[in-house]
Design a protein around this motif. Structure first.
Motif: not given
Length: 161
Positions: A127-133, A135-152
């Motif tokens: 996330x830190x590496x990608x946030x640096x890419x 940032x110059x666009x004026x956008x922001x990056x956050x990371x919140x991995x998703x763990x889905x329960x299959x079937x739910x």
């Protein structure tokens, strides 16, 4: 709110349909034309209880669309990265090719103030590496991995307990 979901596999397709069912305008983007064709026709490319129903409802409402064109993300306020992170062929860690490619392809379409949210599971430091890419666009990056329960996954996303 206008959202884009990049990667329409299990994680991305469920997220896109669920967010549209909650009232957001969502475009799902994937490089696989076959997958996009099925999703656009209201066909879930995998089994997940409740997905066919929310997919059909969201498509019929006009709040959900699917495409292979990353430029369709240009006017979204929030962009979700939901691509796969398979094991590297040498077996020594995650293959970040799809994550990196998604972010690089999204960069020209980001506008200042936009938010890029990573849902893919990635190693520490990604996330830190990608946030640096981003940032110059004026956008922001956050990371919140998703763990889905299959079937739910639909129930957990649309109707949390």
């Amino acid at each position: 709110m206008k959202l884009s979901v990049i990667g329409c596999g299990y994680l991305g397709a469920v997220h896109a349909a669920a967010m549209a069912s909650l009232g957001h305008e969502v475009v799902g983007i994937d490089v696989d034309p076959g997958k996009i064709g099925k999703l656009s026709a209201g066909e879930a490319p995998f089994f997940e209880p409740g997905l066919p129903e929310i997919l059909a409802d969201a498509l019929a409402s006009g709040r959900l669309s699917f495409t292979t064109d990353i430029a369709a993300a240009a006017d979204a306020e929030v962009h979700f990265i939901a691509v796969g992170t398979p094991q590297r062929k040498d077996g020594t860690g995650a293959d970040l090719t799809y994550v990196d490619s998604s972010v690089h392809n999204l960069l020209p379409h980001l506008r200042p103030g936009a938010l890029v949210v990573g849902k893919s599971t990635v190693p520490v430091g990604t996330a830190g590496r990608l946030a640096a890419l981003v940032a110059p666009t004026g956008a922001h990056l956050a990371w919140n991995p998703e763990f889905l329960r299959e079937g739910f996954a639909v129930k957990d996303t649309v109707e949390p307990d």
